[in-house]
Design a protein around this motif. Structure first.
Motif, PDB file in Angstrom:
ATOM      1  N   VAL A   1       0.795  -1.370   0.118  1.00 58.94           N
ATOM      2  CA  VAL A   1      -0.073   0.015  -0.071  1.00 58.94           C
ATOM      3  C   VAL A   1       0.920   1.364  -0.152  1.00 58.94           C
ATOM      4  CG1 VAL A   1      -1.729   1.275   1.216  1.00 58.94           C
ATOM      5  CG2 VAL A   1      -1.750  -1.289   0.988  1.00 58.94           C
ATOM      6  N   LEU A   2       2.084   1.239   0.696  1.00 58.75           N
ATOM      7  CA  LEU A   2       2.815   2.276   0.804  1.00 58.75           C
ATOM      8  C   LEU A   2       3.648   2.904  -0.537  1.00 58.75           C
ATOM      9  CD1 LEU A   2       3.967   4.293   2.955  1.00 58.75           C
ATOM     10  CD2 LEU A   2       5.814   2.671   3.269  1.00 58.75           C
ATOM     11  N   PHE A   3       3.980   1.465  -1.038  1.00 62.61           N
ATOM     12  CA  PHE A   3       4.846   1.804  -2.254  1.00 62.61           C
ATOM     13  C   PHE A   3       4.143   1.946  -3.538  1.00 62.61           C
ATOM     14  CE2 PHE A   3       8.077   0.636   0.445  1.00 62.61           C
ATOM     15  CZ  PHE A   3       9.195   1.590   0.319  1.00 62.61           C
TER      16      PHE A   3
ATOM     17  N   SER B   1       2.568   6.056  -9.895  1.00 61.99           N
ATOM     18  CA  SER B   1       2.780   7.362 -10.416  1.00 61.99           C
ATOM     19  C   SER B   1       3.931   7.279 -11.299  1.00 61.99           C
ATOM     20  CB  SER B   1       3.053   8.347  -9.153  1.00 61.99           C
ATOM     21  OG  SER B   1       1.973   8.511  -8.267  1.00 61.99           O
ATOM     22  N   ALA B   2       4.880   6.530 -10.824  1.00 55.59           N
ATOM     23  CA  ALA B   2       5.990   6.206 -12.104  1.00 55.59           C
ATOM     24  C   ALA B   2       5.643   5.743 -13.398  1.00 55.59           C
ATOM     25  CB  ALA B   2       7.138   5.645 -11.303  1.00 55.59           C
TER      26      ALA B   2
ATOM     27  N   LEU C   1       5.257   5.466 -18.466  1.00 56.89           N
ATOM     28  CA  LEU C   1       4.769   4.877 -20.000  1.00 56.89           C
ATOM     29  C   LEU C   1       3.531   5.295 -20.131  1.00 56.89           C
ATOM     30  CD1 LEU C   1       5.622   1.017 -18.439  1.00 56.89           C
ATOM     31  CD2 LEU C   1       6.776   2.643 -19.829  1.00 56.89           C
ATOM     32  N   GLY C   2       2.841   6.110 -19.464  1.00 65.86           N
ATOM     33  CA  GLY C   2       1.453   6.439 -19.707  1.00 65.86           C
ATOM     34  C   GLY C   2       0.273   5.571 -18.962  1.00 65.86           C
ATOM     35  N   PRO C   3      -0.954   5.999 -19.093  1.00 61.25           N
ATOM     36  CA  PRO C   3      -1.504   5.135 -18.471  1.00 61.25           C
ATOM     37  C   PRO C   3      -2.227   3.705 -19.137  1.00 61.25           C
ATOM     38  CG  PRO C   3      -2.844   6.953 -19.649  1.00 61.25           C
ATOM     39  CD  PRO C   3      -1.427   7.076 -19.463  1.00 61.25           C
ATOM     40  N   THR C   4      -2.060   3.824 -20.643  1.00 63.15           N
ATOM     41  CA  THR C   4      -2.351   2.481 -21.356  1.00 63.15           C
ATOM     42  C   THR C   4      -1.237   1.410 -20.916  1.00 63.15           C
ATOM     43  OG1 THR C   4      -3.396   3.669 -22.963  1.00 63.15           O
ATOM     44  CG2 THR C   4      -2.700   1.715 -23.654  1.00 63.15           C
TER      45      THR C   4
ATOM     46  N   ALA D   1       1.574  -3.015 -18.023  1.00 61.16           N
ATOM     47  CA  ALA D   1       2.793  -3.451 -17.119  1.00 61.16           C
ATOM     48  C   ALA D   1       2.443  -3.746 -15.727  1.00 61.16           C
ATOM     49  CB  ALA D   1       3.660  -2.337 -16.940  1.00 61.16           C
ATOM     50  N   ASN D   2       1.548  -3.236 -15.247  1.00 59.99           N
ATOM     51  CA  ASN D   2       0.968  -3.626 -13.807  1.00 59.99           C
ATOM     52  C   ASN D   2       0.707  -5.022 -13.614  1.00 59.99           C
ATOM     53  OD1 ASN D   2       0.206  -2.874 -11.127  1.00 59.99           O
ATOM     54  ND2 ASN D   2      -1.947  -3.444 -11.805  1.00 59.99           N
ATOM     55  N   ILE D   3       0.260  -5.660 -14.962  1.00 60.90           N
ATOM     56  CA  ILE D   3      -0.220  -7.209 -14.737  1.00 60.90           C
ATOM     57  C   ILE D   3       1.058  -7.913 -14.225  1.00 60.90           C
ATOM     58  CG2 ILE D   3      -1.020  -9.294 -16.095  1.00 60.90           C
ATOM     59  CD1 ILE D   3      -2.360  -7.170 -17.965  1.00 60.90           C
TER      60      ILE D   3
END
Length: 419
Positions: A166-168, A174-175, A180-183, A188-190
């Motif tokens: 939760v902290l990071f 944001s990075a 990379l932009g939202p898309t 990448a989050n996957i």
């Protein structure tokens, strides 16, 4: 249960310091869970920004909070039944797969420019459902990894690693958003969901191997089964008190403190409001991490009802003092202290509930606890958020914290009431 001393029938012997981290089966699970929780928060950072930029809808912003926690309220007990009857590795993998699928769906909608409000509502609800599905199976896996004696360490460290996520999460989110932009950031989050998912293919633990082969039939899991567990739990004053304690903190403070932080940063007036906001937000999250590490290193708190009552009361007291203090430095200290107390309260409550639950119903009882400790978080939007629009955020948080203190005292009295 000893009502006089407030201890469960089986209080584990003091475990080794950082026992769960020394366990070769639990250790990779804890790291994987931290990454998955970070991914959960990264998704919030990216999607909430996109939704606000596209729709500028305060109603949708409110729905974001509601959709995340209401699935815990209505589905936790049923998902606990699934964890009781099936291989928890597969249950958690389904939850992680649903998280990843939702992230992928966001990415496709961003990429094609076809995002509509109804798409957002469906995906927000599915994300909340994935979180609710993960919860009971996660706790059963922790117990299976370490057993009764080291369960307090596992629950506490799991909460600490989740707090790290939760902290990071906001920083990494944001990075990704900026880099990379939202898309492509959401795609990448996957990857952050994969370590936990892949580890569960390798571990031999199922969430049930320590239960001595407790029979679990595979008949259809229904709502009536969940109702039966609620009825059974109601007869145990100690379990009810733990469930009430978890719900009190969620309902009266819960998720509202984080959302109200910009207002407190402005009112406390320490230099740049943006910097003040960042420090307060960091202090709020760091308290949970610091608390978990300190409590794990010292072994000060044992899994007893009295410990849960005292830590919940301290959480209410520190939050009340934060609401009324005009001093920025003191406010930061109180947020850290409140984070320590909150982590202690939730980890002790979770441990006591697990130790008292019958093995065959452990997942469902954990589901009842999750229904209260997580599902009632939507209520803090009313007790602090909406009420704050009427009387001011300091008054609403202060009165809500006072209500938490009163409720904690009543829960402690209920524990000692003869059955």
């Amino acid at each position: 249960m000893c009502a006089a001393c407030g201890q469960s029938a089986h209080v584990p012997a003091a475990p080794r310091r950082f026992a769960a981290l020394r366990n070769p089966d639990a250790r990779p699970y804890l790291f994987g869970a931290a990454l998955a929780m970070m991914a959960d928060n990264i998704e919030h950072v990216i999607t909430y920004w996109v939704l606000w930029e596209k729709f500028h809808s305060p109603v949708l912003s409110g729905f974001q909070v509601i959709s995340h926690w209401v699935p815990f309220l209505f589905l936790s007990v049923w998902f606990g039944s699934l964890a009781d009857r099936y291989d928890c590795r597969r249950v958690i993998q389904i939850a992680q797969g649903l998280f990843a699928l939702v992230s992928a769906a966001w990415g496709v909608l961003f990429l094609t420019g076809t995002l509509q409000i109804w798409h957002a509502c469906v995906l927000l609800v599915l994300h909340g459902v994935a979180g609710a599905l993960w919860g009971p199976g996660e706790q059963l896996m922790l117990h299976d990894f370490v057993g009764d004696d080291e369960l307090p360490s596992a629950v506490r460290l799991n909460a600490t690693f989740r707090s790290l996520g939760v902290l990071f999460g906001p920083a990494v989110g944001s990075a990704l958003l900026l880099g990379l932009g939202p898309t492509w950031g959401i795609f990448a989050n996957i990857a952050f969901y994969l370590p936990l998912t892949l580890f569960l293919f390798r571990t031999r633990f199922t969430g049930h191997t320590r239960d001595g082969g407790v029979p679990r039939d595979r008949k259809r899991v229904g709502i009536t089964d969940a109702v039966r567990v609620l009825r059974d739990v109601r007869a145990d004053h100690t379990l009810v008190s733990m469930i009430i304690l978890g719900g009190l903190g969620s309902f009266f403070v819960g998720a509202s403190l984080q959302s109200a932080m910009p207002l407190f940063a402005t009112d406390l007036g320490s230099g740049n409001a943006g910097t003040a906001y960042g420090i307060l937000l960091f202090a709020n999250g760091a308290g949970g991490v610091l608390g978990g590490l300190v409590l794990e290193a010292t072994g000060w708190i044992r899994p007893t009802v009295i410990s849960a009552v005292i830590s919940t009361a301290l959480y209410g007291l520190f939050t009340l003092l934060f609401a009324v203090t005009p001093n920025y430095g003191l406010a930061v200290i109180l947020l850290v202290a409140g984070g320590v107390a909150n982590l202690a309260s939730m980890s002790v409550g979770q441990t006591v509930v697990q130790l008292m639950a019958a093995p065959a119903d452990r997942g469902r009882v954990i589901g009842v606890y999750g229904m209260s400790a997580n599902g009632l978080r939507f209520g803090s939007g009313i007790t602090v958020g909406l009420f704050g629009a009427v009387v001011g955020i300091h008054w609403s948080l202060g009165l809500s914290s006072a209500a938490l203190l009163i409720g904690t005292a009543l829960a402690a009295w209920h524990t000692r009431t003869p059955r």
